[in-house]
Scaffold this active site. Structure first.
Site, short mmCIF file in Angstrom:
data_model
loop_
_atom_site.label_atom_id
_atom_site.label_comp_id
_atom_site.label_asym_id
_atom_site.label_seq_id
_atom_site.Cartn_x
_atom_site.Cartn_y
_atom_site.Cartn_z
CG ASP A 132 -2.21 0.71 1.05
OD1 ASP A 132 -2.34 1.46 0.06
OD2 ASP A 132 -3.11 0.54 1.88
CD GLU B 87 -9.43 2.08 0.14
OE1 GLU B 87 -9.06 1.13 0.86
OE2 GLU B 87 -8.65 2.81 -0.47
#
Length: 648
Positions: A401, A456
């Protein structure tokens, strides 16, 4: 007399240029796409669809730091006309076999560089190759796209080079778009075709972006090479650029550069199935048969909040054993340990309440793989020892990420991570990433590649991720390759009732839209984002999610309009899945079943919006019917709705 001599001199100059200039045509195998290659004092392309001009470029080439311009005053040393026509069998893709058919011109110029131009039935592409003995510094790449009669643009834009490609799409004419960089893929309606700008086979080079300039023109734009960086961004997770060099790349003098792609389509639905990024990227050279696509029980979306258990859920061993039990009961392939299982800046410092060897051993005993989350800058520092440790532990993969950049320093990280992961038999999910650029063909262990404003955002942003956006993604972003939207919400709300909730989030739109995303969105690593208990309370949905494939043998685009609705059919073995979703507008659609084998009856399970889905998004109906290729089915979609047919 003076005017006469001026006119004569002009005519002589034009004649001399005409003698030097070359005008070479190249057509796609089906004859629908054509490109004129203009070689003279500079290099330009003119691209046509069905003999109508789509766009022309300004002068093309590379500007080197020493003042050399590769592309000026070209003198051709050699030219080769080629034709490709072969079958490809991808290991992990939206189809198990496809044709790689094209026509190509290759030009070698006397100043030691080359231009390759290809024409496919799906579009036109070109790339540079340099054959120089010494390393080179590239000041700028020359690219202007001058569109003929442009219409609506679909542009994901950003005002910073620090980007994770997670914006909504601005839909407007070119001259009304914000003066911000446009991220690829970029789609534009023209009088002649719907065009999409993309790139493929990008190595050791910054990603291309575009900058609007007036009513018809887009200029190429590339991030400068970082000179200094420092931790920054969310929780200091990102290695941010604080100063840059005045050039975009330093690289080998002998190399190929990324393919520049102009995909061309007549109808919106044709955008749902474009293979050019994959076809133009280099193939794998080692064995990846160990890579396993599948479905993942994901923890972070619902903040590890379980119920009906005899322990306090959270970041602890008992919670992850419960996820493993859920995955094992339902045939899911993986669980994910997201942020918090380790120190974010030292992957060997494990959370005190996490007994990772115990979790991994328990997962092994249940035949469930474990994926660990980490941030890119930490992984970059600890890559070799940590990935080796993961192999020894028996970790199945990593979710990497917060890259949040696409400059020349960051792009090689993707390959370095993929190569090192492959050596340790680890799958990868690139999150917080730039768009895919074909690396997943060379490294099939890259299963997902986020680069999308996914679900998200419903956790932490008051605008969330909308059905309008959901109905745009398949036409634009998904042409570049796999994504990581993370569907599966079991709390589903209409436009008026939805609100941002961090720990117990829900989706905008209906339950059936969530189900449809598992077919419409290409995600070899498909997340089940919500609480295991919510899935097990709805065994109908869970049964669907357990069985829906994550890779496919065949894909057919059926219908749709960018930002409004999308309909697609995909086959795995002898089972067809047909899915549709809509934006906030309710609509009635007719599903074409001609993809089914003629003369064969299919048992259909139809998951569709219920009569009250416009008010209560969880309302859905499961119907069972016998259908065949001659049938068509009319379905009503609620606002933000969807439908899925499973035909055996």
């Amino acid at each position: 007399m003076r005017l006469f001599f001026s006119f004569l001199l002009c005519c002589i100059s034009l004649t001399l240029f005409a003698q030097r200039a070359e005008n070479i045509e190249l057509s796609s195998p089906d004859g629908q796409n054509k490109v004129r290659i203009l070689l003279g004092n500079d290099i330009r392309l003119v691209i046509y669809r069905k003999d109508k001009e789509v766009l022309r470029t300004g002068p093309l080439g590379l500007v080197l730091a020493d003042g050399t311009v590769l592309g000026n005053n070209t003198q051709t040393e050699r030219r080769d006309e080629l034709e490709g026509n072969r079958s490809i069998r991808p290991q992990i893709y939206k189809k198990s076999e496809m044709k790689d058919s094209y026509r190509e011109w290759r030009f070698l110029f006397k100043d030691k560089w080359a231009l390759d131009v290809r024409a496919y039935d799906q579009g036109i592409s070109y790339r540079y190759r340099t054959l120089l003995a010494e390393d080179i510094t590239i000041q700028q790449e020359k690219l202007s796209l001058i569109w003929k009669n442009p219409g609506l643009a679909y542009a994901s834009q950003t005002d910073t080079w620090q980007t994770a490609y997670e914006t909504f799409y601005n839909t407007d004419s070119l001259h009304k778009l914000p003066q911000q960089n446009i991220l690829l893929p970029f789609a534009l309606r023209t009088e002649a075709a719907i065009a999409t700008v993309m790139e493929a086979d990008m190595y050791d080079y910054p990603a291309m972006q575009l900058l609007p300039e007036g009513a018809q023109t887009l200029q190429g734009a590339w991030a400068k090479v970082p000179k200094t960086t420092a931790p920054g961004g969310h929780n200091q997770f990102v290695q941010t650029v604080t100063e840059t060099h005045p050039y975009i790349a330093q690289t080998a003098g002998r190399r190929s550069f990324p393919w520049r792609i102009i995909a061309l389509a007549d109808e919106d639905k044709d955008l749902l199935d474009n293979d050019l990024v994959y076809l133009l990227s280099r193939p794998a050279t080692t064995d990846f048969s160990w890579v396993k696509p599948g479905k993942v029980a994901w923890d972070w979306w619902h903040a590890n909040r379980l119920w009906g258990v005899d322990f306090q859920s959270g970041m602890n061993t008992a919670t992850y054993k419960a996820y493993i039990d859920f995955a094992a009961r339902n045939g899911l392939d993986y669980i994910n340990l997201d942020e918090g299982w380790s120190d974010q800046f030292d992957l060997f410092k494990i959370h005190p309440d996490i007994n990772l060897p115990d979790i991994l051993e328990y997962a092994r005993s249940k035949n469930v793989g474990v994926i660990l989350w980490c941030i890119a800058r930490t992984l970059d520092r600890q890559m070799e020892p940590f990935m080796q440790q993961c192999r020894e532990w028996g970790v199945a993969g990593l979710k990497v990420d917060f890259m949040d950049r696409d400059d020349q320093e960051m792009i090689p990280f993707y390959e370095r991570a993929a190569r090192t992961a492959a050596a340790n038999q680890l799958a990868l999910n690139f999150h917080g990433a730039c768009k895919p650029f074909g690396l997943q063909r060379a490294y099939p262990n890259i299963l997902n590649h986020e680069a999308v404003r996914g679900m998200e955002w419903n956790k932490f942003n008051p605008e969330g991720s909308t059905p309008d956006h959901a109905a745009t993604i398949p036409f634009v972003r998904m042409q570049a390759g796999f994504l990581d939207y993370t569907p599966g919400a079991m709390h589903n709300y209409n436009r008026q009732d939805w609100k941002q909730v961090f720990d117990r989030p829900g989706s905008m739109g209906t339950r059936c839209q969530q189900l449809a995303m598992y077919v419409l969105y290409e995600q070899p690593l498909a997340m089940l984002s919500d609480v295991p208990m919510l899935y097990e309370q709805d065994t109908v949905c869970l049964n669907y999610l357990k069985n829906v494939p994550t890779t496919w043998d065949e894909t057919r685009a059926l219908d749709g309009h960018i930002g409004e609705y999308a309909v697609i059919a995909r086959r795995k073995g002898d089972t067809w899945y047909i899915a549709a979703l809509t934006n906030w507008s309710p609509r009635t659609i007719r599903l074409d079943l001609s993809c089914l084998s003629e003369g064969t009856s299919y048992q259909a399970r139809i998951y569709r919006d219920g009569p009250n889905a416009a008010a209560i998004g969880e309302d859905y109906v499961l119907e069972q019917k016998t259908l065949n290729a001659a049938d068509s089915l009319e379905v009503q979609l609620a606002p933000g709705g969807g439908v899925v047919l499973v035909l055996k």
